[in-house]
Design an enzyme around this catalytic site. Structure first.
Site, PDB file in Angstrom:
ATOM      1  N   ASP A 178     -33.843   7.890 -35.959  1.00 23.73           N
ATOM      2  CA  ASP A 178     -32.674   8.231 -36.764  1.00 23.73           C
ATOM      3  C   ASP A 178     -32.002   6.910 -37.139  1.00 23.73           C
ATOM      4  O   ASP A 178     -32.290   5.861 -36.553  1.00 23.73           O
ATOM      5  CB  ASP A 178     -31.735   9.117 -35.931  1.00 23.73           C
ATOM      6  N   THR A 180     -28.145   6.431 -38.211  1.00 24.93           N
ATOM      7  CA  THR A 180     -26.759   6.274 -37.768  1.00 24.93           C
ATOM      8  C   THR A 180     -26.615   6.523 -36.273  1.00 24.93           C
ATOM      9  O   THR A 180     -26.988   7.578 -35.772  1.00 24.93           O
ATOM     10  CB  THR A 180     -25.850   7.245 -38.540  1.00 24.93           C
ATOM     11  N   ASP A 376     -29.598  10.389 -31.726  1.00 27.75           N
ATOM     12  CA  ASP A 376     -28.397  10.535 -30.898  1.00 27.75           C
ATOM     13  C   ASP A 376     -27.520  11.697 -31.308  1.00 27.75           C
ATOM     14  O   ASP A 376     -26.670  12.131 -30.538  1.00 27.75           O
ATOM     15  CB  ASP A 376     -27.552   9.251 -30.945  1.00 27.75           C
TER      16      ASP A 376
END
Length: 498
Positions: A178, A180, A376
């Protein structure tokens, strides 16, 4: 009240920093929301009255009211949870390391024992071989190695949820990330200051930070932190006011003339009313600008952006040395923001503007396998469950992501990722060394017993007793069985042990 009790049409109060519980329409005039866990967009999103807000977004610094437009079971958050369950259910089961050797070892043991019986014509020879056919390398060596590996990982803040995960780590060939909060910090930081004529960078940042102290906007903290990092002292305001949806205005006493200076920080459309000479700052994809005016004059702009983690480049380099052949960035952010970061870090391919279901579909098709997925946010939870290995950045990650991942990183750093792969490789290497050494010793003893040079009474797997040798032979093979805790009795009724 329980979220399941919320009905469509209910008016909801969402407190500062709270999660939006169900899909809703904003009733308050203005709201600033962190939607990074849903969309991958690292910068705060501003919503105005009447706009729809998805469940799972995080409210900013001001309490807002919303009107529910969906039940909890029909909202975005619950849809992602269901997607996690589907992904976890379709995940292939891992064949444990010891299990791959157990059947061949058993067949080999029976084959040697059978040949010894057939050639010698003595049935006792069959039992003598089986007595030394100890499965201890499979029963003990692998579990001890995996426990050691999990303990080693835990010392570095990595919570590994099973030995099968370490086996997968040892063979991992692809890695997906991912953006961000994973590749990047997820927090906008100062990129540069564009000062207007008559002002310098220091004065622009010092004035802006001194005024932003009195703002509740999520970007205000980043501006203040940037000024403190540069070592600039903040000025004490005589008066300050935050204008909702626009910015903040504050008055300061000038050090040189003791005159009162009015500083305004905020949106360009608002500041242009007081400083007509305002000029928009040139922005790259993924950047935003905060504009500053002093006493009706345009002072400059503070450009901020989400930055790649300092350790990201080294982590990716280490992964390639550990055998990772393919790297991907799978993000909900736009391509214009994601591609420059991926190019700087040497990530092979970028998939942008992905919803949670898109991430699952993309990762499921990636070759070669096994694949490790690193994320996250809430929107990463389904793909973490679907990947061969899910690696959650647990220090900032959502609970759903941590629950669905195979490894949770307690520390907010990517440096732990290559460490996890290295621990997996070391663990499996040690386990295989122990297994093969034990099997070689067992096979050698079986061959010695097959030729009649190792009686059952002196075999490593036998139990000595005061009974006859025939009693010992009858007890020993059954005593080696470890499929359950049982008490085996010999022909005289004496116990041979569990």
């Amino acid at each position: 009240m329980p979220v399941d009790a919320v009905e469509v049409g209910d008016l909801l109060l969402v407190r500062p920093g709270a999660l939006v519980p169900v899909d809703a329409v904003l009733v308050s005039e203005h709201a600033v929301l962190d939607e990074s866990s849903l969309t991958g967009e690292s910068l705060p999103v501003e919503r105005v009255a009447g706009e729809r807000v998805s469940s799972g977004a995080v409210n900013g610094a001001s309490a807002v009211t919303m009107r529910a437009v969906a039940l909890a079971s029909d909202s975005e958050y619950q849809q992602i949870v269901r997607l996690v369950e589907q992904a976890a259910g379709s995940k292939a089961k891992v064949v444990r390391l010891a299990d791959r050797y157990a059947v061949p070892f058993t067949v080999l043991s029976l084959l040697i024992a059978g040949v010894a019986w057939a050639v010698s014509g003595d049935a006792v020879r069959f039992a003598e071989v089986l007595v030394v056919a100890t499965p201890c390398p499979l029963l003990i060596a692998a579990p001890v190695a995996f426990l050691g590996g999990m303990s080693r990982a835990a010392r570095h803040g990595l919570i590994v949820k099973g030995g099968g995960t370490l086996e997968q780590l040892s063979r991992v060939r692809s890695a997906a990330f991912d953006k961000t909060g994973t590749i990047t910090t997820g927090r906008p930081v100062l990129d540069r200051i564009v000062a207007a004529p008559g002002f310098d960078e220091k004065s622009v940042l010092q004035f802006a930070a001194s005024a932003e102290v009195y703002s509740s906007h999520v970007l205000a903290k980043s501006v203040v932190a940037a000024a403190k990092q540069q070592g600039y002292a903040l000025l004490e305001a005589r008066e300050a006011e935050e204008i909702a949806t626009n910015g903040v205005a504050a008055q300061f006493a000038s050090d040189a003339t003791a005159a009162v200076v009015t500083v305004r920080v905020g949106k360009p459309s608002w500041l242009r009313e007081f400083a007509p000479t305002l000029a928009p700052a040139p922005l790259e994809p993924g950047e935003l600008a905060i504009y500053v005016a002093v006493d009706g004059r345009f002072a400059g702009a503070i450009v901020m952006r989400d930055q790649a983690r300092g350790e990201a480049g080294q982590a990716l380099h280490d992964l390639r040395l550990l055998g990772i052949e393919r790297t991907l960035m799978v993000t909900g952010d736009v391509a214009a923001t994601a591609e420059p970061i991926a190019a700087r870090l040497g990530i092979d391919e970028v998939h942008a503007e992905c919803r949670p279901s898109d991430k699952v579909r993309i990762v499921s098709a990636v070759q070669p396998r096994p694949l490790i997925m690193v994320g996250d946010g809430l929107n990463d939870a389904p793909v973490l469950a679907a990947a061969d290995i899910g690696f959650a950045m647990g220090a900032r990650g959502a609970t759903a992501a941590s629950e669905s991942a195979d490894i949770v990183n307690r520390y907010d750093t990517l440096a732990s990722l290559p460490l996890a792969v290295r621990v997996g490789k070391d663990t499996v290497r040690i386990a295989l060394q122990s297994i093969w050494l034990g099997i070689i010793i067992s096979v050698a003893l079986m061959l010695v017993a097959a030729f009649g040079f190792l009686p059952a009474l002196v075999g490593p797997g036998s139990r000595r007793s005061s009974t006859s040798s025939r009693s010992s032979v009858l007890c020993a093979p059954s005593d080696r069985a470890r499929s359950g805790v049982r008490i085996i009795a010999d022909r005289h009724g004496r116990s041979c042990g569990p």
